[in-house]
Design a protein around this motif. Structure first.
Motif, PDB file in Angstrom:
ATOM      1  N   VAL A 112       8.972   4.708  15.479  1.00  0.00           N
ATOM      2  CA  VAL A 112       8.268   6.009  15.934  1.00  0.00           C
ATOM      3  C   VAL A 112       6.840   6.094  15.431  1.00  0.00           C
ATOM      4  O   VAL A 112       6.253   5.322  15.399  1.00  0.00           O
ATOM      5  CB  VAL A 112       9.561   7.268  15.366  1.00  0.00           C
ATOM      6  N   ASP A 113       6.657   7.402  14.843  1.00  0.00           N
ATOM      7  CA  ASP A 113       5.297   7.706  14.246  1.00  0.00           C
ATOM      8  C   ASP A 113       5.512   8.074  12.777  1.00  0.00           C
ATOM      9  O   ASP A 113       6.624   8.587  12.371  1.00  0.00           O
ATOM     10  CB  ASP A 113       4.260   8.832  15.168  1.00  0.00           C
ATOM     11  N   ARG A 114       4.260   8.016  11.947  1.00  0.00           N
ATOM     12  CA  ARG A 114       4.431   8.119  10.654  1.00  0.00           C
ATOM     13  C   ARG A 114       4.771   9.573  10.468  1.00  0.00           C
ATOM     14  O   ARG A 114       5.365  10.206   9.324  1.00  0.00           O
ATOM     15  CB  ARG A 114       3.246   7.689   9.792  1.00  0.00           C
ATOM     16  N   ALA A 115       4.123  10.611  11.234  1.00  0.00           N
ATOM     17  CA  ALA A 115       4.496  11.904  11.268  1.00  0.00           C
ATOM     18  C   ALA A 115       6.041  12.104  11.164  1.00  0.00           C
ATOM     19  O   ALA A 115       6.444  13.062  10.385  1.00  0.00           O
ATOM     20  CB  ALA A 115       3.941  12.844  12.232  1.00  0.00           C
ATOM     21  N   THR A 116       6.871  11.687  12.193  1.00  0.00           N
ATOM     22  CA  THR A 116       8.030  11.816  11.941  1.00  0.00           C
ATOM     23  C   THR A 116       8.648  11.302  10.856  1.00  0.00           C
ATOM     24  O   THR A 116       9.669  11.969  10.229  1.00  0.00           O
ATOM     25  CB  THR A 116       8.792  11.043  13.166  1.00  0.00           C
ATOM     26  N   ASN A 117       8.455   9.914  10.347  1.00  0.00           N
ATOM     27  CA  ASN A 117       8.854   9.566   8.854  1.00  0.00           C
ATOM     28  C   ASN A 117       8.730  10.786   8.022  1.00  0.00           C
ATOM     29  O   ASN A 117       9.445  10.974   7.109  1.00  0.00           O
ATOM     30  CB  ASN A 117       8.155   8.362   8.603  1.00  0.00           C
TER      31      ASN A 117
ATOM     32  N   ASP B  67      11.705   4.497   6.126  1.00  0.00           N
ATOM     33  CA  ASP B  67      11.663   4.104   7.571  1.00  0.00           C
ATOM     34  C   ASP B  67      11.603   2.439   7.439  1.00  0.00           C
ATOM     35  O   ASP B  67      11.079   2.013   6.600  1.00  0.00           O
ATOM     36  CB  ASP B  67      10.059   4.666   7.907  1.00  0.00           C
ATOM     37  N   ALA B  68      12.600   2.040   8.343  1.00  0.00           N
ATOM     38  CA  ALA B  68      12.794   0.669   8.227  1.00  0.00           C
ATOM     39  C   ALA B  68      12.803   0.192   9.459  1.00  0.00           C
ATOM     40  O   ALA B  68      14.015  -0.411   9.883  1.00  0.00           O
ATOM     41  CB  ALA B  68      13.832   0.419   7.279  1.00  0.00           C
ATOM     42  N   PRO B  69      11.647   0.012  10.445  1.00  0.00           N
ATOM     43  CA  PRO B  69      11.904  -0.493  11.502  1.00  0.00           C
ATOM     44  C   PRO B  69      12.242  -2.187  11.570  1.00  0.00           C
ATOM     45  O   PRO B  69      12.117  -2.756  10.576  1.00  0.00           O
ATOM     46  CB  PRO B  69      10.285  -0.383  12.354  1.00  0.00           C
ATOM     47  N   ILE B  70      12.721  -2.375  12.767  1.00  0.00           N
ATOM     48  CA  ILE B  70      13.243  -3.918  12.835  1.00  0.00           C
ATOM     49  C   ILE B  70      12.744  -4.714  13.859  1.00  0.00           C
ATOM     50  O   ILE B  70      12.064  -3.959  14.789  1.00  0.00           O
ATOM     51  CB  ILE B  70      14.723  -3.721  13.047  1.00  0.00           C
TER      52      ILE B  70
ATOM     53  N   THR C  81       6.469   6.081   2.086  1.00  0.00           N
ATOM     54  CA  THR C  81       7.233   6.628   3.446  1.00  0.00           C
ATOM     55  C   THR C  81       5.949   6.316   4.664  1.00  0.00           C
ATOM     56  O   THR C  81       4.618   6.568   4.402  1.00  0.00           O
ATOM     57  CB  THR C  81       7.395   7.985   3.231  1.00  0.00           C
ATOM     58  N   GLY C  82       6.348   5.811   5.586  1.00  0.00           N
ATOM     59  CA  GLY C  82       5.568   5.534   6.782  1.00  0.00           C
ATOM     60  C   GLY C  82       4.763   4.044   7.113  1.00  0.00           C
ATOM     61  O   GLY C  82       4.325   3.923   7.675  1.00  0.00           O
ATOM     62  N   SER C  83       4.928   3.318   5.699  1.00  0.00           N
ATOM     63  CA  SER C  83       4.175   2.131   5.764  1.00  0.00           C
ATOM     64  C   SER C  83       4.908   1.091   6.716  1.00  0.00           C
ATOM     65  O   SER C  83       4.345   0.120   6.899  1.00  0.00           O
ATOM     66  CB  SER C  83       4.045   1.585   4.178  1.00  0.00           C
ATOM     67  N   GLY C  84       6.468   1.004   6.559  1.00  0.00           N
ATOM     68  CA  GLY C  84       7.124   0.327   7.339  1.00  0.00           C
ATOM     69  C   GLY C  84       6.938   0.343   8.877  1.00  0.00           C
ATOM     70  O   GLY C  84       6.626  -0.376   9.632  1.00  0.00           O
ATOM     71  N   THR C  85       6.660   1.634   9.288  1.00  0.00           N
ATOM     72  CA  THR C  85       6.428   2.224  10.942  1.00  0.00           C
ATOM     73  C   THR C  85       5.022   1.418  10.876  1.00  0.00           C
ATOM     74  O   THR C  85       4.681   1.067  11.866  1.00  0.00           O
ATOM     75  CB  THR C  85       6.557   3.632  10.699  1.00  0.00           C
ATOM     76  N   THR C  86       4.159   1.726   9.945  1.00  0.00           N
ATOM     77  CA  THR C  86       2.608   1.106  10.069  1.00  0.00           C
ATOM     78  C   THR C  86       2.716  -0.322  10.627  1.00  0.00           C
ATOM     79  O   THR C  86       2.250  -0.872  11.662  1.00  0.00           O
ATOM     80  CB  THR C  86       1.693   1.300   8.993  1.00  0.00           C
ATOM     81  N   VAL C  87       3.345  -1.117   9.555  1.00  0.00           N
ATOM     82  CA  VAL C  87       3.504  -2.503   9.909  1.00  0.00           C
ATOM     83  C   VAL C  87       4.249  -2.862  11.328  1.00  0.00           C
ATOM     84  O   VAL C  87       3.870  -3.821  12.101  1.00  0.00           O
ATOM     85  CB  VAL C  87       4.178  -3.315   8.858  1.00  0.00           C
ATOM     86  N   LYS C  88       5.227  -2.097  11.502  1.00  0.00           N
ATOM     87  CA  LYS C  88       5.720  -2.248  13.107  1.00  0.00           C
ATOM     88  C   LYS C  88       4.863  -1.912  14.207  1.00  0.00           C
ATOM     89  O   LYS C  88       4.989  -2.645  15.095  1.00  0.00           O
ATOM     90  CB  LYS C  88       7.058  -1.481  13.017  1.00  0.00           C
TER      91      LYS C  88
END
Length: 299
Positions: free
Chosen positions: A96-101, A117-120, A163-170
């Motif tokens: 998703v996006d960091r704002a949602t996280n 936040d733990a995208p796969i 928070t949000g850094s996992g999403t950034t990398v994904k």
């Protein structure tokens, strides 16, 4: 320990199975009966709502398609947040996006619960095999407490930062998929038009500096014309849009990514439900060149 899972799709269902097989008492919620029945068959337990699931377990995992779906599941009188309490952890594997996280983390923190936040990454094959890459953002204490659970279906698990850094990398990963698949389309069509077997070109490039893992993902699907979605063009288009929005927010130019995004958008018009390897199809049509497996000559 009791755990819960919401989002029993092509990724979430095998992830849930691994949790059961690892010995966790696993509760599930889904809008559709089909996935629920499959989860019950391998030993999961059905909860009546996200709120009830949250009240029952120690750690909840979600794997959902859109930011709006996150809000639907997390918010409201029967949502996860309504059932949250001190010490519980919610892990979101969605892209998703960091704002949602940040919204989810803030709301859960009000209840004394933690959020990761733990995208796969790894696709349905990685989910089935239990060897996903998991990129996590959030508090270190929550990460350490969740790590044994994540190991049920992940074999490379990293806490990237807050928070949000996992999403950034994904999002970085998926914007590269858009660029790579767009470039690979041109590579394979050019090989075909130049009289070179694309399968041979692939084998050579795989052992050369131009190789990327996207080649492994796409080659057989293209050559065998098998474009059933493992990761759809629609979802990639959504993810690249999120990456471009993040880039705008932080003042980062993404000129090459925007070119890839244009190719993805073009493919989405006709082939959005197909696999990302189908990004090649508009170029094939424009050049009247079909990339497919060559018959080997008999000697």
């Amino acid at each position: 320990m009791k755990v819960g899972f919401i989002g029993l799709g092509t990724m979430g269902l095998p992830m849930t199975r691994h949790l059961v097989e690892a010995g966790y008492e696993t509760y599930v919620v889904s809008r559709s009966r089909g996935p629920i029945e499959k989860a019950l068959a391998f030993g999961a337990v059905e909860a009546s709502s996200p709120k009830a699931l949250m009240e029952t377990v120690d750690i909840v995992m979600t794997c959902l398609p859109l930011p709006s779906t996150i809000h639907d599941v997390y918010d409201g009188p029967n949502g996860l947040i309504a059932g949250a309490s001190a010490g519980k952890i919610v892990i979101d594997h969605s892209t998703v996006d960091r704002a949602t996280n940040e919204w989810a983390s803030s709301r859960l923190k009000e209840k004394g619960a933690s959020f990761l936040d733990a995208p796969i990454s790894g696709g349905p094959m990685g989910a089935e095999a239990g060897n996903l890459t998991i990129m996590c953002g959030g508090e270190e204490d929550a990460y350490e407490r969740a790590l044994p659970v994540l190991k049920a279906f992940g074999d490379y698990i990293v806490r990237v930062g807050e928070t949000g850094s996992g999403t950034t990398v994904k999002l970085l990963n998926n914007m590269l998929i858009g660029v790579h698949q767009s470039a690979l389309a041109e590579c394979y069509v050019m090989a075909e038009k130049a009289g070179v077997d694309p399968a041979v070109a692939y084998e050579v490039i795989k052992r050369s500096a131009g190789f990327s893992k996207s080649m492994d993902w796409a080659i057989n699907a293209i050559l065998d014309r098998q474009f059933e979605a493992r990761f759809s063009i629609n979802l990639l288009h959504k993810d690249i849009g999120l990456a471009l929005k993040l880039a705008d927010d932080i003042g980062m130019p993404l000129d090459v990514v925007k070119l890839g995004a244009e190719k993805v958008a073009k493919a989405k018009e006709k082939y959005g439900d197909q696999d990302v390897s189908a990004i090649i199809r508009p170029l094939e049509e424009a050049t009247e060149t079909i990339v497919k497996r060559h018959k080997k000559e008999s000697h």
